[in-house]
Design an enzyme around this catalytic site. Structure first.
Site, PDB file in Angstrom:
ATOM      1  N   ARG A  71       0.815  -1.219   0.000  1.00  0.00           N
ATOM      2  CA  ARG A  71       0.000   0.000   0.000  1.00  0.00           C
ATOM      3  C   ARG A  71       0.847   1.268   0.000  1.00  0.00           C
ATOM      4  O   ARG A  71       0.366   2.342  -0.378  1.00  0.00           O
ATOM      5  CB  ARG A  71      -1.015  -0.046   1.148  1.00  0.00           C
ATOM      6  CG  ARG A  71      -2.074  -1.131   0.934  1.00  0.00           C
ATOM      7  CD  ARG A  71      -3.056  -1.204   2.076  1.00  0.00           C
ATOM      8  NE  ARG A  71      -2.447  -1.555   3.328  1.00  0.00           N
ATOM      9  CZ  ARG A  71      -2.176  -2.788   3.739  1.00  0.00           C
ATOM     10  NH1 ARG A  71      -2.471  -3.815   2.962  1.00  0.00           N
ATOM     11  NH2 ARG A  71      -1.609  -2.995   4.904  1.00  0.00           N
ATOM     12  N   GLU A 108       3.328  -5.667  13.548  1.00  0.00           N
ATOM     13  CA  GLU A 108       2.285  -5.839  14.561  1.00  0.00           C
ATOM     14  C   GLU A 108       1.773  -7.276  14.553  1.00  0.00           C
ATOM     15  O   GLU A 108       1.355  -7.800  15.569  1.00  0.00           O
ATOM     16  CB  GLU A 108       1.148  -4.856  14.243  1.00  0.00           C
ATOM     17  CG  GLU A 108       0.084  -4.717  15.297  1.00  0.00           C
ATOM     18  CD  GLU A 108      -1.078  -3.834  14.828  1.00  0.00           C
ATOM     19  OE1 GLU A 108      -1.043  -3.327  13.693  1.00  0.00           O
ATOM     20  OE2 GLU A 108      -2.012  -3.670  15.607  1.00  0.00           O
TER      21      GLU A 108
HETATM   22  P1  AMP Z   1       4.482  -1.647  11.473  1.00  0.00           P
HETATM   23  O1  AMP Z   1       5.752  -2.227  10.965  1.00  0.00           O
HETATM   24  O2  AMP Z   1       3.986  -2.340  12.713  1.00  0.00           O
HETATM   25  O3  AMP Z   1       4.558  -0.145  11.652  1.00  0.00           O
HETATM   26  O4  AMP Z   1       3.374  -1.975  10.415  1.00  0.00           O
HETATM   27  C1  AMP Z   1       3.231  -1.188   9.314  1.00  0.00           C
HETATM   28  C2  AMP Z   1       2.806  -1.987   8.116  1.00  0.00           C
HETATM   29  O5  AMP Z   1       1.808  -2.956   8.425  1.00  0.00           O
HETATM   30  C3  AMP Z   1       2.237  -1.095   7.085  1.00  0.00           C
HETATM   31  O6  AMP Z   1       2.749  -1.520   5.849  1.00  0.00           O
HETATM   32  C4  AMP Z   1       0.761  -1.271   7.171  1.00  0.00           C
HETATM   33  O7  AMP Z   1       0.234  -1.377   5.888  1.00  0.00           O
HETATM   34  C5  AMP Z   1       0.549  -2.562   7.919  1.00  0.00           C
HETATM   35  N1  AMP Z   1      -0.338  -2.469   9.081  1.00  0.00           N
HETATM   36  C6  AMP Z   1       0.008  -2.682  10.363  1.00  0.00           C
HETATM   37  N2  AMP Z   1      -1.028  -2.596  11.175  1.00  0.00           N
HETATM   38  C7  AMP Z   1      -2.080  -2.286  10.408  1.00  0.00           C
HETATM   39  C8  AMP Z   1      -3.467  -2.068  10.669  1.00  0.00           C
HETATM   40  N3  AMP Z   1      -3.965  -2.135  11.906  1.00  0.00           N
HETATM   41  N4  AMP Z   1      -4.250  -1.771   9.628  1.00  0.00           N
HETATM   42  C9  AMP Z   1      -3.749  -1.705   8.377  1.00  0.00           C
HETATM   43  N5  AMP Z   1      -2.476  -1.923   8.065  1.00  0.00           N
HETATM   44  C10 AMP Z   1      -1.644  -2.206   9.065  1.00  0.00           C
END
Ligand code: AMP
Length: 183
Positions: A71, A108
């Site tokens: 995305r 996450e």
């Molecule tokens: P992070 O590495 O935890 O900051 O996760 C970021 C990545 O995971 C991004 O590429 C987001 O597209 C996706 N992502 C993580 N959590 C969510 C969520 N709750 N909703 C949508 N996309 C998420």
């Protein structure tokens, strides 16, 4: 006279925010997934977010925008075109055909890796990292280390959405972060 929609000066991103859909338990139990597809389907909402993300960087001499699969490509490529900058994809493993630099990290909801073609960024290139959502910040930190490995400089990170309760901003350290819709 036709009636034109008027800009919402109280909260210019209120329309975009209203089009982010919460999908519970995706991709696994306990995660509330922020689905941006309704927002992308609205030309006005998408345009307002692109304007908001581009504005802080107009005239800042950004050489390259690194978009994070998948995305981050949607926002990153459009931003690169607005900023007259190169677009460089940071991809999931095994997608890029030539020699890559690779970084592994935690998200996450999973363990993951990001790859970038070796030599995508020139030495000292002022780089903007773009993704749709800042969650824990693991992906952003991985992208930043790929950029630095290529000898380029992370100027800032930009996100359409930020899940502030996950503390991603703290994790990226001193790097400037721009986000538009905060939760
Ligand atoms: P992070 O590495 O935890 O900051 O996760 C970021 C990545 O995971 C991004 O590429 C987001 O597209 C996706 N992502 C993580 N959590 C969510 C969520 N709750 N909703 C949508 N996309 C998420």
């Amino acid at each position: 006279m036709t009636t034109m929609p008027q800009p919402d000066v109280a909260d210019r991103f209120a329309h975009a925010r209203s089009l982010v859909r919460d999908v519970p338990d995706f991709p696994k139990a306990g995660i509330v997934f922020k689905d941006i597809t309704p927002l992308l389907a609205s030309p006005r909402a998408f345009h307002s977010l692109l304007d908001g993300l581009a504005e802080p960087f107009i005239g800042e001499g950004i050489d390259a925008v690194v978009g994070i699969e998948a995305r981050g490509f949607i926002f990153g490529a459009a931003l690169a075109a607005r900023l007259n900058a190169s677009f460089v994809p940071a991809r999931k493993p095994g997608k890029l055909p030539a020699a890559v630099d690779r970084v592994e990290y935690e998200t996450e909801y999973s363990t993951a890796a990001l790859e970038m073609h070796t030599g995508s960024l020139r030495e000292g290139a002022r780089t903007l990292i773009v993704d749709d959502v800042l969650a824990t910040g693991g992906t952003a930190v991985a992208a930043a280390s790929l950029v630095e490995r290529q000898g380029a400089v992370v100027h800032a990170l930009a996100f359409a959405l930020e899940l502030t309760f996950l503390g991603g901003r703290g994790r990226v350290g001193a790097l400037p972060v721009v986000s538009l819709l905060r939760y």
